[in-house]
Design a protein around this motif. Structure first.
Motif, PDB file in Angstrom:
ATOM      1  N   PRO A 263     -53.846  18.121 144.556  1.00  0.00           N
ATOM      2  CA  PRO A 263     -53.403  18.046 143.154  1.00  0.00           C
ATOM      3  C   PRO A 263     -52.023  18.684 143.025  1.00  0.00           C
ATOM      4  O   PRO A 263     -51.632  19.486 143.869  1.00  0.00           O
ATOM      5  N   LYS A 264     -51.323  18.346 141.949  1.00  0.00           N
ATOM      6  CA  LYS A 264     -49.977  18.919 141.750  1.00  0.00           C
ATOM      7  C   LYS A 264     -50.076  20.369 141.309  1.00  0.00           C
ATOM      8  O   LYS A 264     -51.005  20.743 140.603  1.00  0.00           O
ATOM      9  N   ARG A 265     -49.073  21.143 141.724  1.00  0.00           N
ATOM     10  CA  ARG A 265     -49.009  22.514 141.219  1.00  0.00           C
ATOM     11  C   ARG A 265     -48.424  22.452 139.809  1.00  0.00           C
ATOM     12  O   ARG A 265     -47.438  21.753 139.568  1.00  0.00           O
ATOM     13  N   ILE A 266     -49.036  23.205 138.885  1.00  0.00           N
ATOM     14  CA  ILE A 266     -48.574  23.198 137.497  1.00  0.00           C
ATOM     15  C   ILE A 266     -47.329  24.100 137.407  1.00  0.00           C
ATOM     16  O   ILE A 266     -47.223  25.090 138.124  1.00  0.00           O
ATOM     17  N   ALA A 267     -46.414  23.708 136.520  1.00  0.00           N
ATOM     18  CA  ALA A 267     -45.093  24.358 136.500  1.00  0.00           C
ATOM     19  C   ALA A 267     -45.139  25.886 136.444  1.00  0.00           C
ATOM     20  O   ALA A 267     -44.410  26.545 137.164  1.00  0.00           O
ATOM     21  N   ASP A 268     -46.009  26.443 135.585  1.00  0.00           N
ATOM     22  CA  ASP A 268     -45.995  27.904 135.456  1.00  0.00           C
ATOM     23  C   ASP A 268     -47.166  28.562 136.199  1.00  0.00           C
ATOM     24  O   ASP A 268     -47.571  29.676 135.891  1.00  0.00           O
ATOM     25  N   GLU A 269     -47.693  27.834 137.183  1.00  0.00           N
ATOM     26  CA  GLU A 269     -48.854  28.350 137.920  1.00  0.00           C
ATOM     27  C   GLU A 269     -48.416  29.273 139.064  1.00  0.00           C
ATOM     28  O   GLU A 269     -47.414  29.017 139.737  1.00  0.00           O
TER      29      GLU A 269
ATOM     30  N   ALA B 170     -45.020  24.850 148.745  1.00  0.00           N
ATOM     31  CA  ALA B 170     -44.879  26.280 149.040  1.00  0.00           C
ATOM     32  C   ALA B 170     -43.435  26.684 149.272  1.00  0.00           C
ATOM     33  O   ALA B 170     -43.092  27.860 149.188  1.00  0.00           O
ATOM     34  N   MET B 171     -42.571  25.718 149.583  1.00  0.00           N
ATOM     35  CA  MET B 171     -41.166  26.061 149.807  1.00  0.00           C
ATOM     36  C   MET B 171     -40.420  26.293 148.506  1.00  0.00           C
ATOM     37  O   MET B 171     -39.311  26.807 148.508  1.00  0.00           O
ATOM     38  N   SER B 172     -41.053  25.908 147.397  1.00  0.00           N
ATOM     39  CA  SER B 172     -40.368  26.047 146.096  1.00  0.00           C
ATOM     40  C   SER B 172     -39.919  27.491 145.900  1.00  0.00           C
ATOM     41  O   SER B 172     -40.657  28.436 146.179  1.00  0.00           O
TER      42      SER B 172
END
Ligand SMILES: [Zn+2]
Ligand SMILES: [Zn+2]
Length: 328
Positions: free
Chosen positions: A6-12, A62-64
């Motif tokens: 699933p996508k990571r949510i912006a403020d998660e 995870a590189m974000s």
């Protein structure tokens, strides 16, 4: 290894995302597919570039770089203002099923949507919350409890504190726990169990005369390990606290009047086994000269630079000084 992504949510938070990935892929914990040092680095916010690269082979986002970046230093005690333990708004979690990154920052005391305090422990069983997938349902992570986590309203006085003041409260709480603190511990990040009570305890100390008076009483008490020493050593923990506060508090005024009032000191046996302070405190707060220090610790005089937080035991210096004063 992970088939559902699933996508990571912006403020998660990254930790929340890894917990969610675990559940979606049939695991009960991230430790079933991540090694322990990696998961520990994610939760403690100490993840290295190399670890991030390794993690991104499993979890591309995870590189974000939007993860917890180090903010300016606010506290003498720690560099990073993010807690290593989870703090959550149970109402948000129930509605959305994920944990926000900003909840880890101790500058945020309450949920901006619900106005309630962020919880790091369970009101029912008192246990500290841990990084478990149970958090994603707003459930206590103590397997023997499993009650829904409940929050409570936060007092407006505390909710209005800025990050520098919050750090002051955490510093003050150290002295409530151990009034005879002469060296401040240095951590990577704030690590307290029951953050909200610790904060309140520190706040009451800095802003209320009653707790301050109790503190002074404990420092002046006959059972104090420093009770036989001249007052600048006996009350040194107070000086140490005051000099490291970021903001102006009512306790600062108490300190000013304390300095103007001579203290009654006993002088039967001015001898102490150990009194450990930092090099910086010895010079700046206790007025000990470099000459006195180098006389006792000749090995230090050979050093080009002495780290400010170099710890030294000044008992010999105190004993020598107090005897020579008494002899005069
Ligand atoms: Zn909320
Ligand atoms: Zn519980």
């Amino acid at each position: 290894m992970l088939s559902v992504m699933p996508k990571r949510i912006a403020d998660e938070s990254l930790a929340s995302y890894l917990l969610r990935l675990s559940l979606r892929n049939g695991f009960t914990s991230p430790l079933e597919w991540l090694d322990k040092p990696m998961w520990s680095a994610v939760t403690k916010n100490t993840i290295s570039i190399k670890q991030r690269q390794l993690l991104s082979e499993l979890v591309p986002c995870a590189m974000s770089t939007s993860d917890l970046s180090l903010a300016p230093k606010h506290s003498i005690l720690f560099l990073d203002c993010h807690t290593d333990m989870p703090r959550i708004c149970p109402y948000c979690v129930k509605g959305k099923g994920y944990l926000k990154e900003k909840w880890r920052n101790i500058g945020n005391l309450s949920c901006e949507l619900h106005g309630c305090v962020l919880c790091d422990s369970c009101q029912e069983c008192g246990e500290q919350l841990i990084w478990s997938p149970l958090l994603l349902q707003g459930t206590c992570t103590n397997e023997l409890c499993l009650c829904p986590i409940k929050s409570y309203p936060i007092s407006s006085q505390i909710n209005e504190l800025f990050i520098d003041e919050i750090c002051d409260c955490l510093l003050a709480s150290l002295f409530i726990q151990n009034p005879y603190t002469t060296v401040l511990p240095i951590y990577h990040h704030p690590s307290v169990s029951d953050f909200n009570s610790t904060l309140e305890q520190g706040f009451n100390f800095l802003s209320g005369k009653e707790v301050y008076d109790q503190f002074i009483e404990r420092l002046g008490d006959a059972i104090s390990p420093f009770s036989q020493l001249p007052e600048k050593f006996q009350f040194f923990p107070l000086t140490l606290l005051i000099r490291h506060l970021n903001a102006a508090w009512p306790i600062n005024n108490c300190y000013v009047s304390f300095l103007q009032t001579p203290q009654v000191s006993s002088s039967s046996n001015r001898h102490i086994e150990s009194f450990i302070v930092t090099f910086d405190s010895a010079i700046k707060l206790l007025g000990i000269t470099k000459k006195q220090i180098f006389h006792t610790f000749p090995e230090l005089s050979a050093k080009k630079v002495i780290p400010q937080n170099q710890q030294i035991d000044i008992a010999a210096i105190i004993n020598r000084t107090t005897i020579s004063v008494a002899d005069m």
